[in-house]
Structure formats: structure tokens, C-alpha cells
Motif scaffolding. Sequence first.
Motif, PDB file in Angstrom:
ATOM      1  N   GLU A  32       0.832  -1.211   0.000  1.00 42.95           N
ATOM      2  CA  GLU A  32       0.000   0.000   0.000  1.00 42.95           C
ATOM      3  C   GLU A  32       0.863   1.256   0.000  1.00 42.95           C
ATOM      4  N   ASP A  33       1.928   1.259   0.816  1.00 45.94           N
ATOM      5  CA  ASP A  33       2.818   2.427   0.875  1.00 45.94           C
ATOM      6  C   ASP A  33       3.543   2.660  -0.446  1.00 45.94           C
ATOM      7  N   LYS A  36       1.496   4.835  -3.313  1.00 49.41           N
ATOM      8  CA  LYS A  36       0.968   6.144  -2.924  1.00 49.41           C
ATOM      9  C   LYS A  36       1.690   7.214  -3.724  1.00 49.41           C
ATOM     10  N   GLY A  40       0.738  11.180  -0.475  1.00 51.36           N
ATOM     11  CA  GLY A  40       0.350  10.105   0.428  1.00 51.36           C
ATOM     12  C   GLY A  40      -0.999   9.484   0.114  1.00 51.36           C
ATOM     13  N   LYS A  41      -1.541   9.806  -1.067  1.00 49.32           N
ATOM     14  CA  LYS A  41      -2.826   9.230  -1.466  1.00 49.32           C
ATOM     15  C   LYS A  41      -2.576   7.966  -2.288  1.00 49.32           C
ATOM     16  N   SER A  42      -3.419   6.965  -2.081  1.00 52.59           N
ATOM     17  CA  SER A  42      -3.276   5.706  -2.803  1.00 52.59           C
ATOM     18  C   SER A  42      -3.441   5.917  -4.299  1.00 52.59           C
TER      19      SER A  42
END
Length: 71
Positions: A32-33, A36, A40-42
Motif C-alpha cells: 500500500e505504501d 501512494k 500520500g494518497k493511494s
Amino acid sequence: KNELKVPSDKVKVDNPNKLTEDEKSEVVKAVEDANKDEEGKSTLPEGSKVTVGDNGDVTVTYPDGSKDTIP
């Protein structure tokens, strides 16, 4: 369609053939990280699901039903 990014740092696990639930959670967070943007948004489509198998294989299932796998 989707540009899945593989984490650059691997998650250290005790047994690569049988990950613990904590290790699986770390792998999910790493994937997930890695996906981004600068804010910091997916970058994964909303509703995507990241799952980790006992052997550490990661499957990302997108809302349209398509999948990507990271061995």
C-alpha cells in the motif's frame, strides 16, 4: 490497466513458506505504501483489496475483478 508498484524494500520474515498474520500485515502495508503518490494518497483504484498468501505472494484485486500478483 493498473500500474502496480512493487515495494523496493522487502519485508523480513522468519519463514518465507509460512508467514505469520503480523508479517502478512507488514507486507500489505509495504505494498500500500509503495502505491501512494507524493501526497500520500493511494494510486490504487478505490475498492482495491491487497491479500497475502502463506507463502508471501501478494494479490491485488481491483474493483473490476482484475488481479495483479507479486511473487
